[in-house]
Structure formats: structure tokens, C-alpha cells
Design a protein around this motif. Structure first.
Motif, short mmCIF file in Angstrom:
data_model
loop_
_atom_site.label_atom_id
_atom_site.label_comp_id
_atom_site.label_asym_id
_atom_site.label_seq_id
_atom_site.Cartn_x
_atom_site.Cartn_y
_atom_site.Cartn_z
N ALA A 13 1.53 6.19 7.78
CA ALA A 13 1.20 6.83 6.50
C ALA A 13 -0.22 7.38 6.52
N ALA A 14 -0.46 8.35 5.66
CA ALA A 14 -1.79 8.94 5.52
C ALA A 14 -2.65 8.04 4.63
N ILE A 15 -2.98 6.89 5.16
CA ILE A 15 -3.78 5.88 4.47
C ILE A 15 -4.89 5.46 5.40
N ASP A 16 -6.08 5.25 4.86
CA ASP A 16 -7.21 4.78 5.66
C ASP A 16 -7.12 3.27 5.78
N TRP A 17 -6.88 2.77 6.99
CA TRP A 17 -6.79 1.33 7.21
C TRP A 17 -8.13 0.84 7.75
N VAL A 18 -8.68 -0.17 7.09
CA VAL A 18 -10.03 -0.64 7.43
C VAL A 18 -9.99 -2.15 7.66
N GLN A 19 -10.51 -2.59 8.80
CA GLN A 19 -10.66 -4.03 9.04
C GLN A 19 -12.06 -4.44 8.61
N ALA A 20 -12.15 -5.34 7.66
CA ALA A 20 -13.45 -5.73 7.12
C ALA A 20 -13.33 -7.05 6.38
N ASP A 21 -14.48 -7.64 6.11
CA ASP A 21 -14.60 -8.84 5.31
C ASP A 21 -14.89 -8.41 3.88
N LEU A 22 -14.02 -8.76 2.97
CA LEU A 22 -14.16 -8.34 1.58
C LEU A 22 -15.53 -8.67 1.01
N THR A 23 -16.07 -9.81 1.33
CA THR A 23 -17.32 -10.25 0.72
C THR A 23 -18.50 -9.37 1.12
N ARG A 24 -18.34 -8.57 2.20
CA ARG A 24 -19.45 -7.72 2.66
C ARG A 24 -19.10 -6.22 2.65
N TRP A 25 -17.89 -5.89 2.29
CA TRP A 25 -17.44 -4.50 2.40
C TRP A 25 -17.53 -3.78 1.07
N GLN A 26 -17.90 -2.50 1.12
CA GLN A 26 -17.88 -1.61 -0.02
C GLN A 26 -17.25 -0.30 0.38
N PRO A 27 -16.45 0.31 -0.48
CA PRO A 27 -15.94 1.65 -0.17
C PRO A 27 -17.08 2.65 -0.14
N ALA A 28 -16.86 3.76 0.52
CA ALA A 28 -17.91 4.77 0.69
C ALA A 28 -18.33 5.38 -0.64
N THR A 63 0.84 -1.19 0.00
CA THR A 63 0.00 0.00 0.00
C THR A 63 0.88 1.25 0.00
N LEU A 64 2.00 1.19 0.70
CA LEU A 64 2.95 2.31 0.68
C LEU A 64 3.53 2.51 -0.71
N ALA A 65 3.78 1.40 -1.43
CA ALA A 65 4.28 1.51 -2.80
C ALA A 65 3.24 2.15 -3.70
N ILE A 66 1.97 1.82 -3.48
CA ILE A 66 0.89 2.46 -4.24
C ILE A 66 0.88 3.96 -3.95
N GLN A 67 1.03 4.31 -2.68
CA GLN A 67 1.04 5.72 -2.30
C GLN A 67 2.23 6.46 -2.91
N ALA A 68 3.38 5.78 -2.98
CA ALA A 68 4.56 6.42 -3.56
C ALA A 68 4.36 6.70 -5.04
N ARG A 69 3.62 5.83 -5.74
CA ARG A 69 3.37 6.06 -7.16
C ARG A 69 2.35 7.17 -7.38
N TRP A 70 1.32 7.21 -6.50
CA TRP A 70 0.26 8.21 -6.66
C TRP A 70 0.07 8.94 -5.32
N PRO A 71 0.97 9.83 -4.98
CA PRO A 71 0.93 10.48 -3.66
C PRO A 71 -0.29 11.37 -3.44
N GLU A 72 -0.95 11.78 -4.49
CA GLU A 72 -2.12 12.64 -4.34
C GLU A 72 -3.41 11.85 -4.17
N ALA A 73 -3.38 10.57 -4.35
CA ALA A 73 -4.59 9.76 -4.29
C ALA A 73 -5.04 9.52 -2.86
N ARG A 74 -6.33 9.34 -2.69
CA ARG A 74 -6.86 8.91 -1.40
C ARG A 74 -6.88 7.38 -1.42
N ILE A 75 -6.18 6.76 -0.48
CA ILE A 75 -5.96 5.32 -0.52
C ILE A 75 -6.55 4.67 0.73
N THR A 76 -7.23 3.56 0.52
CA THR A 76 -7.76 2.74 1.61
C THR A 76 -7.11 1.36 1.54
#
Length: 260
Positions: free
Chosen positions: A80-95, A50-63
Motif C-alpha cells: 500500500a501507499a503508506i509510509d511505514w516507520v520503525q520507531a519508538d513512540l516515546t521519542r518519535w514525532q511526525p515530520a 492501517t489499510l482500513a484507515i486508508q480505505a476510509r480516507w484514500p486521499e490522506a497521507r498515512i504513516t
């Protein structure tokens, strides 16, 4: 990683962080999005990629989303300025819809890939991209010997159904699936890495952090030790340490990158 219980050990997983993360970096290098505003890292684990993703796109909002509290505890320590979310993928949706859904070495743990890929596709904004990497080495000796050990009389009943035979399909199946989901730009390839490992029983130590976790959820104490001893002996005969101390671990992976 998305699982029903937290059986992940972040320290064990990170023993081979270099070769474990390389496929994720290779996947990231092929993402066909110039400036995504919103990104989701599905099954972010310890957050290193996720940090590597942030390094490529530092302006993006990343979860970064993961089911494991232990993995996310490591991720949050990055600060890092990243939103960390504990969730079950099968039931989770981004906002809100995102421009990139990235998933490295996660979806092989889940059944019903048509439903899972449809769920991920539903997270995307128009023109969004999906980038997925999964191991496709379930016919490799490391996994075949694990299943053979689990099928032995001592373990057969307790481990019945714990290890799946082949949870990842071939390129044709995923091309058809992505096409049916409305992706018009689809890139699929496979790579077999030759992981160069050192130390005692390195293939065993590798799978302790991933493929063996379902077994560890069932066996503990003396039973776990006995299973590991039987399985490790088979691995040593198959993955032989070279005179220079190196053990080569061939590992095939499939990559899927698609854009709507």
C-alpha cells in the motif's frame, strides 16, 4: 507495538486476526473527522487496520509507525501507499502536525500515560482528533492466573516486575487527562467483547501473541515450556470448551475519542 525490544511474532498475533481487529474497526467508525489530510497509526503492527484507515480516507497521507521489525515486515507486504516507520513512540514525532492520531491496543504497554497522551497530543494540528483503544481486562482470569503463575516459587525471582498489575486507568482518569490537555469534545466508552474462539487452548494461544510476550522475553526452552504447561492447565479449568467446540473469551476494552 512500541517496546524496547522486538519480541513480537506477527504470525502468532494474526492467529485471531478477526476478533483482534474488530475493536480497532469499531474505534475507526467513531472518529469525528470528515477528511483528515495527514494521519498517523501509532503501533500499526501488521498494517491491517492501517489499510482500513486508508480505505476510509484514500486521499490522506498515512504513516504507520511501529517498534517491531517483524510486524512492519508484514505491513510492507501489503504494497500500500503508506509510509511505514520503525520507531519508538516515546521519542518519535511526525515530520509535521497531523489531523488524526489513531492508536489501537498499544498504549497499555507503556507507563506514565499522562506523559504519553501529552506526547500524542503534541502531534496534532489544530482541530485534530485522537482515537485510542486499550484492553482493560487486567483483572480477568487470563491475566490474574498469569500473574499467579509468575508469582510461584519457581518463577518468582526471574519474573519479578515483568507483568504489571493494572496499566490502564478507568474512564474518569482519562476524561480528566484529556480535558487537561485541551480537548473539548471527549467521547469515552467501554465494551466487553465475547470473543468466540476455537481450537486447542485458544485463550493460551491468544495471550501468546500479546500478554505473554514479556514472559517469553525472560524464559525460553524448558523453562518456558514448564511455565506454559502450568499456566495452560489453569486456563483450561477457567475457560471451559463448550460442547460445540467453542471457548468464550470475555474481553473488556476502553475507547477514547477526543477532538481539540
Amino acid at each position: 507495538m512500541t517496546m524496547t525490544t522486538d519480541r513480537w511474532n506477527a504470525d502468532q498475533y494474526l492467529k485471531f486476526s478477526g476478533p483482534r481487529f474488530r475493536p480497532g474497526l469499531d474505534l475507526l467508525g467513531h472518529v469525528p473527522v470528515e477528511a483528515p489530510g495527514r494521519i498517523v497509526d501509532i503501533g500499526c503492527g501488521t498494517g491491517d487496520l492501517t489499510l482500513a484507515i486508508q480505505a476510509r480516507w484514500p486521499e490522506a497521507r498515512i504513516t504507520g509507525m511501529d517498534m517491531s521489525a517483524d510486524m512492519l515486515a508484514k505491513a510492507r507486504k501489503h504494497g500500500a501507499a503508506i509510509d511505514w516507520v520503525q520507531a519508538d513512540l516515546t521519542r518519535w514525532q511526525p515530520a509535521e502536525p497531523v489531523d488524526l492520531v489513531y492508536s489501537n491496543a498499544v498504549l497499555q504497554w507503556l507507563p506514565d500515560h499522562p506523559a504519553i497522551f501529552a506526547h500524542l497530543t503534541g502531534m496534532l494540528a489544530g482541530g485534530g482528533a485522537l482515537a485510542v483503544q486499550m484492553p482493560r481486562n487486567f483483572d480477568a482470569p487470563s491475566h490474574v492466573l498469569m500473574r499467579e503463575t509468575a508469582a510461584e516459587p519457581r518463577w518468582r525471582e526471574r519474573l519479578a516486575g515483568v507483568l504489571r498489575e493494572d496499566p490502564v486507568a478507568g474512564p474518569d482518569a482519562y476524561y480528566a487527562l484529556l480535558s487537561d490537555l485541551g480537548f473539548s469534545h471527549i467521547d469515552i466508552w467501554e465494551t466487553e467483547y465475547q470473543h468466540v474462539l476455537t481450537g486447542d487452548d485458544p485463550v493460551l494461544e491468544w495471550v501468546k501473541g500479546t500478554a505473554l510476550t514479556p514472559v517469553f522475553a525472560v524464559l525460553d526452552g524448558e523453562d518456558r515450556a514448564a511455565f506454559i504447561a502450568d499456566y495452560a492447565a489453569k486456563l483450561r479449568r477457567t475457560y471451559v470448551r463448550r460442547p460445540d467446540g467453542v471457548t468464550l473469551f470475555p474481553f473488556r476494552r476502553i475507547f477514547l475519542v477526543a477532538r481539540r
